[in-house]
Design a protein around this motif. Structure first.
Motif, PDB file in Angstrom:
ATOM      1  N   GLU A  23      59.962  89.611  38.514  1.00 43.01           N
ATOM      2  CA  GLU A  23      59.659  89.652  39.953  1.00 43.01           C
ATOM      3  C   GLU A  23      60.531  88.254  40.422  1.00 43.01           C
ATOM      4  OE1 GLU A  23      57.427  92.221  38.497  1.00 43.01           O
ATOM      5  OE2 GLU A  23      56.656  89.920  38.417  1.00 43.01           O
ATOM      6  N   LEU A  24      61.587  88.859  41.117  1.00 47.82           N
ATOM      7  CA  LEU A  24      62.226  87.521  41.674  1.00 47.82           C
ATOM      8  C   LEU A  24      62.051  87.008  43.321  1.00 47.82           C
ATOM      9  CD1 LEU A  24      65.502  88.940  39.957  1.00 47.82           C
ATOM     10  CD2 LEU A  24      64.059  86.922  38.921  1.00 47.82           C
ATOM     11  N   PHE A  25      61.520  85.921  43.366  1.00 48.83           N
ATOM     12  CA  PHE A  25      61.368  85.471  44.742  1.00 48.83           C
ATOM     13  C   PHE A  25      62.488  84.781  45.080  1.00 48.83           C
ATOM     14  CE2 PHE A  25      56.991  86.525  43.041  1.00 48.83           C
ATOM     15  CZ  PHE A  25      56.356  86.933  44.091  1.00 48.83           C
ATOM     16  N   VAL A  26      62.950  84.959  46.183  1.00 50.20           N
ATOM     17  CA  VAL A  26      64.391  84.553  46.703  1.00 50.20           C
ATOM     18  C   VAL A  26      64.285  84.078  48.040  1.00 50.20           C
ATOM     19  CG1 VAL A  26      65.509  85.160  44.651  1.00 50.20           C
ATOM     20  CG2 VAL A  26      65.747  86.368  46.646  1.00 50.20           C
ATOM     21  N   LEU A  82      61.701  89.637  47.918  1.00 49.94           N
ATOM     22  CA  LEU A  82      61.244  89.983  46.457  1.00 49.94           C
ATOM     23  C   LEU A  82      62.133  91.095  45.941  1.00 49.94           C
ATOM     24  CD1 LEU A  82      59.262  89.121  44.157  1.00 49.94           C
ATOM     25  CD2 LEU A  82      57.543  90.583  45.712  1.00 49.94           C
ATOM     26  N   LEU A  83      62.564  90.823  44.817  1.00 47.80           N
ATOM     27  CA  LEU A  83      63.003  91.971  44.174  1.00 47.80           C
ATOM     28  C   LEU A  83      62.611  91.835  42.614  1.00 47.80           C
ATOM     29  CD1 LEU A  83      65.421  90.773  46.001  1.00 47.80           C
ATOM     30  CD2 LEU A  83      67.017  91.606  44.241  1.00 47.80           C
ATOM     31  N   ALA A  84      62.429  93.307  42.131  1.00 47.65           N
ATOM     32  CA  ALA A  84      61.595  93.605  40.902  1.00 47.65           C
ATOM     33  C   ALA A  84      62.759  94.148  39.907  1.00 47.65           C
ATOM     34  CB  ALA A  84      60.531  94.098  40.950  1.00 47.65           C
ATOM     35  N   VAL A  85      62.688  93.731  38.722  1.00 45.66           N
ATOM     36  CA  VAL A  85      63.500  94.596  37.469  1.00 45.66           C
ATOM     37  C   VAL A  85      62.519  94.840  36.621  1.00 45.66           C
ATOM     38  CG1 VAL A  85      65.415  94.544  35.919  1.00 45.66           C
ATOM     39  CG2 VAL A  85      65.596  92.959  37.867  1.00 45.66           C
ATOM     40  N   ASP A 129      69.893  85.307  50.250  1.00 47.44           N
ATOM     41  CA  ASP A 129      70.299  85.440  48.935  1.00 47.44           C
ATOM     42  C   ASP A 129      70.099  86.881  48.282  1.00 47.44           C
ATOM     43  OD1 ASP A 129      71.465  82.943  48.831  1.00 47.44           O
ATOM     44  OD2 ASP A 129      69.414  82.126  48.061  1.00 47.44           O
ATOM     45  N   ALA A 130      69.328  87.833  49.134  1.00 48.73           N
ATOM     46  CA  ALA A 130      68.670  89.139  48.621  1.00 48.73           C
ATOM     47  C   ALA A 130      69.818  89.676  48.121  1.00 48.73           C
ATOM     48  CB  ALA A 130      67.738  89.703  49.465  1.00 48.73           C
ATOM     49  N   GLU A 131      70.681  90.280  48.951  1.00 47.24           N
ATOM     50  CA  GLU A 131      71.746  91.061  48.890  1.00 47.24           C
ATOM     51  C   GLU A 131      72.857  90.703  47.570  1.00 47.24           C
ATOM     52  OE1 GLU A 131      75.114  93.504  51.269  1.00 47.24           O
ATOM     53  OE2 GLU A 131      73.507  92.570  52.287  1.00 47.24           O
ATOM     54  N   LYS A 132      73.284  89.217  47.595  1.00 47.57           N
ATOM     55  CA  LYS A 132      73.850  89.025  46.257  1.00 47.57           C
ATOM     56  C   LYS A 132      73.131  89.234  45.131  1.00 47.57           C
ATOM     57  CE  LYS A 132      75.685  84.532  44.327  1.00 47.57           C
ATOM     58  NZ  LYS A 132      75.776  83.318  44.486  1.00 47.57           N
ATOM     59  N   LEU A 133      71.787  88.999  45.190  1.00 47.37           N
ATOM     60  CA  LEU A 133      71.136  89.202  43.862  1.00 47.37           C
ATOM     61  C   LEU A 133      70.915  90.434  43.455  1.00 47.37           C
ATOM     62  CD1 LEU A 133      69.534  87.609  41.424  1.00 47.37           C
ATOM     63  CD2 LEU A 133      67.587  87.907  42.969  1.00 47.37           C
ATOM     64  N   TRP A 134      70.913  91.596  44.329  1.00 45.73           N
ATOM     65  CA  TRP A 134      70.775  92.778  44.129  1.00 45.73           C
ATOM     66  C   TRP A 134      72.151  93.496  43.741  1.00 45.73           C
ATOM     67  CZ3 TRP A 134      66.957  96.595  45.343  1.00 45.73           C
ATOM     68  CH2 TRP A 134      67.377  97.974  45.047  1.00 45.73           C
ATOM     69  N   GLN A 135      73.229  92.811  44.060  1.00 51.97           N
ATOM     70  CA  GLN A 135      74.429  93.220  43.612  1.00 51.97           C
ATOM     71  C   GLN A 135      74.705  92.829  42.081  1.00 51.97           C
ATOM     72  OE1 GLN A 135      75.788  95.831  44.984  1.00 51.97           O
ATOM     73  NE2 GLN A 135      75.300  95.752  47.448  1.00 51.97           N
TER      74      GLN A 135
END
Length: 380
Positions: free
Chosen positions: A206-209, A154-157, A213-219
């Motif tokens: 919030e991005l549930f992935v 889970l990433l959040a912007v 795939d988390a590292e690709k999305l973070w970058q």
């Protein structure tokens, strides 16, 4: 022999955080970034530009089946069966005495072959408690409860620049995505559930992935947000952001010793929903108490000096030293430029502007102004 303490779990972004020089900390059994540099700078970035968070420690639980909504109506205090697909709701799970086991966000996802599907997101420290309670409470319903914690990162912007940043890497309809809603989409080539909730007082997503795939999305988000001033953010600034926004934290404002009505959040309890639910009788009694003169209320406190209050510090009458409450959360406020706190205080001292209130900070009574929550509210 005493058992060895288990090592903290690591998120899929652990290597990224370490490469960025993050200060790591054990939080609810997870090794998480506390800060990357200045927590004040991270806080200000979210208020004025944008911040990128790893929230993969949160606990995801999926309910599917013809009676998934009914099961959640029974298990939680909210009316989740009335939630439309694509929408989300803030709610709570309580015990039979009305005490809060956790506060939750529940998303109703698109139907799968006619079967209802809900995603319950619990706090990291309570994820197993919530999973066990949901499993037990759903036993009489035609639904399956699945622990999905291993299946999501889970990433959040968060921040005023977050919509523009996310739009640059997705073709999902962000303009049509309302607050407390979610939709499936592709972000930087990664399949995601895109939600618009947040815990900072700012607009954000919030991005549930999938963890892979988390590292690709973070970058990708880091690159997309570079010109907008996006920075990586840790748990420390997340706490000061939510404190300014007057948002409760489990284990501080919310505990098994408090009901939603004690915390001023009685609106999440839906007595008019169909069927019975766990804790109903106790919560009806709590609602009656709240309708009268409750013994204590949750308030904001703003310092007149510079000393910072912390959770557990007594709130006192400045003149007599009589204890009238207790701080639940406190920190310096980068936005206000002075220390702030949330506290439970006796109702007689809870009105905004009440004079003569102080916090006992290690024997010194520091005067505070009583204010209504939140301390900060963004312009909409």
């Amino acid at each position: 022999m005493p058992s060895e303490t288990a090592a903290p779990r690591r998120t899929a972004l652990d290597a990224v955080h370490r490469a960025l020089g993050a200060t790591m900390t054990d939080f609810a059994g997870w090794d998480m970034p506390l800060r990357y540099g200045s927590e004040r700078d991270e806080h200000v970035a979210v208020r004025t530009r944008a911040g990128l968070f790893d929230l993969s420690h949160m606990g995801e639980i999926t309910l599917t089946g013809p009676q998934a909504g009914q099961a959640l109506d029974h298990a939680l205090v909210g009316n989740l069966s009335a939630l439309k697909p694509g929408r989300a709701r803030y709610t709570m799970i309580c015990d039979e005495r009305g005490g809060i086991l956790d506060d939750l966000i529940v998303y109703r996802l698109d139907e799968e072959e006619g079967r209802q599907k809900y995603l319950v997101v619990a706090n990291a420290s309570n994820a197993q408690v919530v999973l066990d309670a949901l499993t037990e409470r759903a036993a009489g319903f035609d639904t399956a409860v699945r622990d999905d914690r291993e299946n999501y990162a889970l990433l959040a912007v968060q921040g005023p620049a977050s919509p523009a940043i996310l739009k640059s890497v997705t073709d999902a309809d962000l303009d049509g995505l309302k607050y407390y809603a979610g939709l499936p989409g592709t972000v930087a080539g990664v399949d995601a559930l895109i939600a618009r909730t947040g815990y900072t007082g700012e607009d954000g997503f919030e991005l549930f992935v999938a963890p892979a795939d988390a590292e690709k999305l973070w970058q990708a988000l880091t690159e997309a947000g570079a010109d907008a001033g996006l920075v990586p953010c840790g748990l420390s600034c997340r706490d000061t952001l939510r404190l300014e926004a007057g948002m409760p934290l489990y284990g501080h404002e919310l505990t098994t010793a408090t009901t939603p009505f004690d915390a001023g959040l009685g609106r999440v309890v839906k007595f008019d929903k169909p069927g019975d639910f766990v804790g109903r009788a106790a919560l009806e009694a709590a609602a009656e108490r709240a309708a009268g003169t409750p013994p204590r209320k949750l308030v904001g406190l703003v310092a007149t000096g510079r000393r910072v209050p912390r959770a557990g510090y007594p709130v006192v009458e400045a003149a007599s030293g009589t204890v009238i409450g207790e701080v639940t959360s406190g920190a310096p406020s980068p936005t206000l430029g002075k220390p702030i706190a949330i506290a439970y205080v006796d109702a007689a001292h809870a009105a905004p502007g009440t004079a003569g209130v102080a916090v006992d900070i290690r024997g010194s009574h520091e005067e505070y102004e009583v204010v209504a929550l939140p301390f900060y509210q963004r312009e909409r």
